[in-house]
Design an enzyme around this catalytic site. Structure first.
Site, PDB file in Angstrom:
ATOM      1  N   LYS A 140       0.857  -1.194   0.000  1.00 18.73           N
ATOM      2  CA  LYS A 140       0.000   0.000   0.000  1.00 18.73           C
ATOM      3  C   LYS A 140       0.885   1.233   0.000  1.00 18.73           C
ATOM      4  CE  LYS A 140      -4.494   0.945   0.160  1.00 18.73           C
ATOM      5  NZ  LYS A 140      -5.613   0.101  -0.319  1.00 18.73           N
TER       6      LYS A 140
HETATM    7  P1  NAD Z   1     -12.885   7.669  -3.133  1.00 18.39           P
HETATM    8  O1  NAD Z   1     -11.871   8.706  -2.893  1.00 18.39           O
HETATM    9  O2  NAD Z   1     -13.360   7.425  -4.516  1.00 18.39           O
HETATM   10  O3  NAD Z   1     -14.166   7.942  -2.210  1.00 18.39           O
HETATM   11  C1  NAD Z   1     -14.102   8.103  -0.830  1.00 18.39           C
HETATM   12  C2  NAD Z   1     -15.445   8.647  -0.385  1.00 18.39           C
HETATM   13  O4  NAD Z   1     -15.505   8.656   1.036  1.00 18.39           O
HETATM   14  C3  NAD Z   1     -15.706  10.083  -0.829  1.00 18.39           C
HETATM   15  O5  NAD Z   1     -17.047  10.189  -1.242  1.00 18.39           O
HETATM   16  C4  NAD Z   1     -15.475  10.891   0.434  1.00 18.39           C
HETATM   17  O6  NAD Z   1     -16.204  12.091   0.448  1.00 18.39           O
HETATM   18  C5  NAD Z   1     -16.009   9.923   1.456  1.00 18.39           C
HETATM   19  N1  NAD Z   1     -15.559  10.162   2.810  1.00 18.39           N
HETATM   20  C6  NAD Z   1     -14.352  10.529   3.278  1.00 18.39           C
HETATM   21  N2  NAD Z   1     -14.391  10.675   4.608  1.00 18.39           N
HETATM   22  C7  NAD Z   1     -15.653  10.388   4.990  1.00 18.39           C
HETATM   23  C8  NAD Z   1     -16.333  10.367   6.227  1.00 18.39           C
HETATM   24  N3  NAD Z   1     -15.688  10.629   7.362  1.00 18.39           N
HETATM   25  N4  NAD Z   1     -17.637  10.007   6.224  1.00 18.39           N
HETATM   26  C9  NAD Z   1     -18.283   9.731   5.105  1.00 18.39           C
HETATM   27  N5  NAD Z   1     -17.697   9.746   3.902  1.00 18.39           N
HETATM   28  C10 NAD Z   1     -16.410  10.072   3.850  1.00 18.39           C
HETATM   29  O7  NAD Z   1     -12.264   6.317  -2.499  1.00 18.39           O
HETATM   30  P2  NAD Z   1     -12.676   4.812  -2.803  1.00 18.39           P
HETATM   31  O8  NAD Z   1     -11.698   4.271  -3.766  1.00 18.39           O
HETATM   32  O9  NAD Z   1     -14.134   4.715  -3.045  1.00 18.39           O
HETATM   33  O10 NAD Z   1     -12.323   4.151  -1.393  1.00 18.39           O
HETATM   34  C11 NAD Z   1     -13.250   4.082  -0.325  1.00 18.39           C
HETATM   35  C12 NAD Z   1     -12.894   2.910   0.557  1.00 18.39           C
HETATM   36  O11 NAD Z   1     -12.910   1.726  -0.221  1.00 18.39           O
HETATM   37  C13 NAD Z   1     -11.503   2.992   1.178  1.00 18.39           C
HETATM   38  O12 NAD Z   1     -11.523   2.372   2.436  1.00 18.39           O
HETATM   39  C14 NAD Z   1     -10.677   2.165   0.224  1.00 18.39           C
HETATM   40  O13 NAD Z   1      -9.494   1.676   0.816  1.00 18.39           O
HETATM   41  C15 NAD Z   1     -11.663   1.066  -0.099  1.00 18.39           C
HETATM   42  N6  NAD Z   1     -11.367   0.331  -1.306  1.00 18.39           N
HETATM   43  C16 NAD Z   1     -11.303   0.926  -2.524  1.00 18.39           C
HETATM   44  C17 NAD Z   1     -10.992   0.165  -3.630  1.00 18.39           C
HETATM   45  C18 NAD Z   1     -10.960   0.744  -5.005  1.00 18.39           C
HETATM   46  O14 NAD Z   1     -10.825  -0.026  -5.960  1.00 18.39           O
HETATM   47  N7  NAD Z   1     -11.107   2.033  -5.200  1.00 18.39           N
HETATM   48  C19 NAD Z   1     -10.749  -1.201  -3.507  1.00 18.39           C
HETATM   49  C20 NAD Z   1     -10.836  -1.783  -2.254  1.00 18.39           C
HETATM   50  C21 NAD Z   1     -11.153  -1.022  -1.163  1.00 18.39           C
END
Ligand code: NAD
Length: 422
Positions: free
Chosen positions: A112
């Site tokens: 990561k």
């Molecule tokens: P992203 O940046 O696209 O979206 C994150 C979202 O979370 C945004 O809408 C932001 O406004 C919101 N957010 C931030 N802080 C917040 C809070 N305190 N309360 C409510 N909403 C809040 O990121 P993403 O890629 O969607 O990632 C989100 C989660 O999913 C993370 O934990 C990430 O590690 C996990 N994840 C993502 C992927 C991927 O392929 N993108 C894969 C596995 C896991």
């Protein structure tokens, strides 16, 4: 210690990750030496690097790349841009990637990366400069056979395109396989953008079948409205469920009669927030977790469900699209209350699974259509879900511990078979 604990309250994600590992290691009676090896990351790179800002000043940013385990293949894991990134958070996320890849049986270890930055404060040009210099600094340990980054919070296919270009410029030829989550035009995979959410929904469908929950009558709340959350909200709607609440970093909205997700996406694109959406009530982020619903999808950041609010969660299923949203104390409360958890290392593994497909396609210069990607993804997710469920029922443990038992055993076996060098 205090700086490491600066984000998301006082809970340190690395301590959470190690606690989760210890639970599984105890239950597996893991050899003491193997336990010491798997409990720590293999490599932690810290970089401080300069970026020329639009006003002519030079700012220095701090970034990390951690490789937790390389026993089953090259490291794999996203890159996060966030003002709250810490080394301990990146270490936890890297360890979770090791278990995630093992749960779904794809040949990677866990890695990561992260940069301490609020990307909303930077121009596009500054973001490109930051990304290219960060990629340069970590290029000493990344590569298609070594460590393959992908998008995470606040990074996207454009970020990956810049990293791919930077790495390719260094070596003098085009290396699409150095990152995944790229634009399709640069060797990205069909279906990668939706893959995390799609995998989550495949898991929810299986969980609903197990619990005899009719998804066409189910209500859903989603915390986080980015790549994982907004697409999960759309896809669960395609199963007939009603999304009643969503939130982003600015707060949440609630409408018990159901939100039109396509319209919420358009509203957020226009206004930069989900709040103020016509017909819905603005609520706090905390409220979104506790609303009346059948399925809760945390899709934001770590430590959102803790011992403080776990008892107030009304959902029957908690599907962890986010990494590390639930603390071990909250796990125990949810399990005691009969809430069915789909743990992060299973629930959001669709992202890394299609990243793996992308890497395979890049290495072979042979590209698949979306139907093929989705069907392969479904096969892997459903099998992993069933394996975890069988383990959970057999051992009478929650789904997280079940997933850990499978994953840690696989990584431990690989590590033991390789033996100790030298
Ligand atoms: P992203 O940046 O696209 O979206 C994150 C979202 O979370 C945004 O809408 C932001 O406004 C919101 N957010 C931030 N802080 C917040 C809070 N305190 N309360 C409510 N909403 C809040 O990121 P993403 O890629 O969607 O990632 C989100 C989660 O999913 C993370 O934990 C990430 O590690 C996990 N994840 C993502 C992927 C991927 O392929 N993108 C894969 C596995 C896991």
């Amino acid at each position: 210690m205090t700086t490491e604990r600066a984000t998301r309250g006082t809970i340190n994600p690395w301590e959470v990750a190690q606690q989760q590992f210890d639970l599984a290691a105890d239950r597996l009676n893991l050899d003491a030496g193997l336990r010491r090896v798997l409990r720590e990351p293999r490599r932690e790179l810290i970089v401080h690097f300069p970026v020329k800002m639009d006003d002519g000043s030079v700012q220095v940013f701090t970034g990390y790349r951690v490789q937790h385990n390389l026993g089953r293949g090259p490291a794999k894991g996203g890159i996060r841009y966030h003002q709250g990134v810490t080394l301990d958070e990146v270490k936890a996320l890297a360890m979770w990637m090791t278990w995630k890849c093992a749960v779904v049986g794809i040949p990677y270890g866990g890695g990561k990366g992260g940069v301490i930055v609020d990307p909303k404060q930077l121009s596009q040009r500054e973001l490109e400069g930051l990304t290219r210099r960060y990629a340069t600094e970590i290029s000493i340990i990344i590569g298609p056979e070594r460590d393959i980054p992908a998008p995470d919070v606040n990074t996207n296919s454009q970020t990956m395109a810049w990293i791919m270009d930077t790495y390719s410029m260094h070596v003098g030829y085009t290396v699409p396989g150095v990152v995944t989550g790229k634009p399709i035009a640069l060797g990205g995979s069909e279906g990668r953008n939706e893959a995390t959410a799609r995998g989550t929904v495949y898991c929810i469908v299986e969980a609903a079948r197990h619990l005899n929950l009719d998804l066409s009558k189910a209500t859903v709340a989603v915390q986080g409205f980015g790549n994982a959350g907004s697409i999960a909200a759309r896809l669960i709607g395609e199963e007939g469920s009603t999304v009643v609440a969503v939130s982003d970093s600015t707060g949440g909205i609630h409408d018990p009669s159901g939100l039109d997700i396509a319209k919420v996406v358009a509203w957020k694109a226009e206004h930069g927030t989900v709040q103020g959406f016509p017909g819905a009530t603005d609520v706090s982020n905390a409220t979104v977790l506790e609303v009346d619903c059948d399925i809760l999808i945390p899709a934001a950041l770590e430590n959102q469900i803790t011992e403080r609010n776990a008892g107030k969660i009304k959902a029957k299923i908690v599907a962890e699209a986010a990494n590390g949203p639930t603390t071990p104390e909250a796990d125990a409360i949810l399990f005691a209350n009969g809430v069915f958890q789909i743990p992060d290392i299973l629930c959001n593994a669709g992202g890394v699974t299609v990243s793996y497909f992308e890497w395979v396609q890049d290495l072979n210069r042979d590209f698949w259509d979306e139907a093929e990607v989705n069907s392969k993804l479904k096969g892997i997710m459903v099998k992993a879900f069933k394996d975890c469920l069988a383990m959970s029922l057999r051992e009478n443990v929650n789904m997280r511990t079940a997933a850990y038992l499978l994953a840690v055993q696989r990584v431990a076996d690989a590590t033991a078979m390789r033996g100790l060098y030298p």
